[in-house]
Design an enzyme around this catalytic site. Structure first.
Site, PDB file in Angstrom:
ATOM      1  N   ASP A  61       0.544   0.885  15.696  1.00 18.02           N
ATOM      2  CA  ASP A  61       1.802   0.158  15.514  1.00 18.02           C
ATOM      3  C   ASP A  61       1.833  -0.999  16.502  1.00 18.02           C
ATOM      4  OD1 ASP A  61       4.612  -0.622  15.440  1.00 18.02           O
ATOM      5  OD2 ASP A  61       4.986   1.295  14.453  1.00 18.02           O
ATOM      6  N   LEU A  70      17.255   2.498  16.296  1.00 16.60           N
ATOM      7  CA  LEU A  70      17.686   3.772  16.867  1.00 16.60           C
ATOM      8  C   LEU A  70      18.488   4.636  15.905  1.00 16.60           C
ATOM      9  CD1 LEU A  70      18.643   2.608  20.478  1.00 16.60           C
ATOM     10  CD2 LEU A  70      16.417   3.297  19.576  1.00 16.60           C
ATOM     11  N   GLN A  71      18.991   4.060  14.828  1.00 14.53           N
ATOM     12  CA  GLN A  71      19.759   4.826  13.841  1.00 14.53           C
ATOM     13  C   GLN A  71      18.899   5.830  13.098  1.00 14.53           C
ATOM     14  OE1 GLN A  71      18.976   3.615  10.556  1.00 14.53           O
ATOM     15  NE2 GLN A  71      20.601   4.421   9.233  1.00 14.53           N
ATOM     16  N   ARG A  72      17.580   5.628  13.082  1.00 15.60           N
ATOM     17  CA  ARG A  72      16.696   6.512  12.310  1.00 15.60           C
ATOM     18  C   ARG A  72      15.384   6.838  13.021  1.00 15.60           C
ATOM     19  NH1 ARG A  72      16.537   1.481  11.190  1.00 15.60           N
ATOM     20  NH2 ARG A  72      14.629   0.341  10.725  1.00 15.60           N
ATOM     21  N   LYS A  85       6.294   0.530  20.965  1.00 14.77           N
ATOM     22  CA  LYS A  85       6.523   1.849  20.372  1.00 14.77           C
ATOM     23  C   LYS A  85       5.412   2.833  20.721  1.00 14.77           C
ATOM     24  CE  LYS A  85       9.462   0.342  16.545  1.00 14.77           C
ATOM     25  NZ  LYS A  85       9.672   0.279  15.087  1.00 14.77           N
ATOM     26  N   CYS A 172      -5.607   7.821  -6.458  1.00 15.99           N
ATOM     27  CA  CYS A 172      -5.368   7.255  -5.136  1.00 15.99           C
ATOM     28  C   CYS A 172      -4.002   6.573  -5.169  1.00 15.99           C
ATOM     29  CB  CYS A 172      -6.471   6.264  -4.753  1.00 15.99           C
ATOM     30  SG  CYS A 172      -6.471   4.716  -5.703  1.00 15.99           S
ATOM     31  N   CYS A 175      -3.599   3.853  -7.734  1.00 10.18           N
ATOM     32  CA  CYS A 175      -3.303   4.307  -9.100  1.00 10.18           C
ATOM     33  C   CYS A 175      -1.797   4.392  -9.329  1.00 10.18           C
ATOM     34  CB  CYS A 175      -3.916   5.681  -9.359  1.00 10.18           C
ATOM     35  SG  CYS A 175      -5.716   5.739  -9.388  1.00 10.18           S
ATOM     36  N   CYS A 189      14.351  -1.796   4.718  1.00 10.90           N
ATOM     37  CA  CYS A 189      15.575  -1.094   5.108  1.00 10.90           C
ATOM     38  C   CYS A 189      16.637  -2.078   5.575  1.00 10.90           C
ATOM     39  CB  CYS A 189      15.268  -0.097   6.221  1.00 10.90           C
ATOM     40  SG  CYS A 189      14.213   1.279   5.708  1.00 10.90           S
ATOM     41  N   CYS A 249     -10.700   3.740  -7.045  1.00  9.06           N
ATOM     42  CA  CYS A 249     -11.174   5.104  -7.281  1.00  9.06           C
ATOM     43  C   CYS A 249     -11.582   5.359  -8.727  1.00  9.06           C
ATOM     44  CB  CYS A 249     -10.114   6.129  -6.879  1.00  9.06           C
ATOM     45  SG  CYS A 249      -8.711   6.275  -8.013  1.00  9.06           S
TER      46      CYS A 249
END
Length: 258
Positions: A61, A70-72, A85, A172, A175, A189, A249
């Protein structure tokens, strides 16, 4: 792998499960799981995988903590705003379980570095937030024959699927979504909103799927997309069919990659 007295105590609730036992816990301690993203999905997933005793965890990350995370994103506190992070994740894992070797990689996964970042993993858990990254991860996991657990959230919905596209009749992720003509066009979000608890459902479910891939218990969820509707609430499973023309694949892709 023989377990120490401390490990027998720490993982006692796993060991008494006949589907896991001492042998399964040994597999977890010897396993390497790579997480793509330590945001809403990666936050609970990382903590449950560390608590479960996955011996090596790598988190990828490039972001820093912001107030609206911070809400999630339950890995972080108010005082972490502005910090990397993966730095916070390293401290959390170190405090949670000394059996776990954690590596935080502060970079953005790309087609150029994906192979090196997931090399040697027993499972990859993808909680990234765009199709471009998800397709790169999927293609690399398919090529390297690494089980992929893909999780996503939006508004009041969570989706978790397990993909093993190198296997006959197993799809995969490509697909599922196709070639995603505009791979950067992914609802976020910030635009649509998301109930914070949905991240907990998706991340916990994804951690369970990663553990199942390592230990090998329960039914076969490969190629199934589990969709949780937080408004109903309820869950349903959708069977994803392998695309014979898939460029990652499909039959010709497997011949070219062999």
């Amino acid at each position: 792998m023989s377990l120490s007295d401390a490990q027998l105590d720490r993982y006692a609730r796993h060991i008494v499960l006949k589907e896991i036992g001492g042998e399964g816990q040994g597999k977890l301690l010897a396993a390497h799981v790579v997480l793509i993203g330590v945001g809403g999905i990666g936050s609970p997933a990382l903590q449950y995988l560390a608590a479960a005793g996955v011996g090596r965890l790598t988190a990828i990350d490039d972001d820093v903590v912001s107030l609206d995370n911070l809400q999630r994103q339950i890995l972080f506190a108010t005082g972490d705003v502005g910090r990397a992070k993966v730095e916070v994740a390293a401290e959390t894992v170190a405090g949670l379980n000394p059996d776990v070797r954690f590596e935080g990689v502060r970079t953005r996964l790309t087609a150029g570095n994906a192979a090196d970042l997931v090399m040697g993993a027993d499972a990859v858990l993808d909680g990234s937030d765009n199709f471009a990254t998800r397709l790169i991860v999927s293609d690399q996991c398919t090529a390297a024959r690494i089980p992929l657990v893909s999780a996503a959230i939006g508004q009041f919905q969570a989706q978790v699927g397990t993909f093993r596209g190198w296997e006959a009749d197993a799809p995969c992720y490509r697909c599922f979504v196709g070639d995603a003509f505009d791979a950067e066009d992914c609802d976020s979000c910030s635009e649509l909103g998301v109930l914070g608890a949905m991240a907990g459902i998706a991340g916990s479910f994804a951690a369970l799927e990663a553990i199942r891939q390592v230990v090998g218990f329960g039914g076969n969820a490969t190629g199934k997309l589990h969709v949780f509707d937080g408004l109903a609430p309820g869950m349903r499973a959708i069977r994803i069919v392998k695309d014979p023309a898939c460029r990652a694949c499909g039959a010709q892709a497997m011949v070219n990659g062999s």
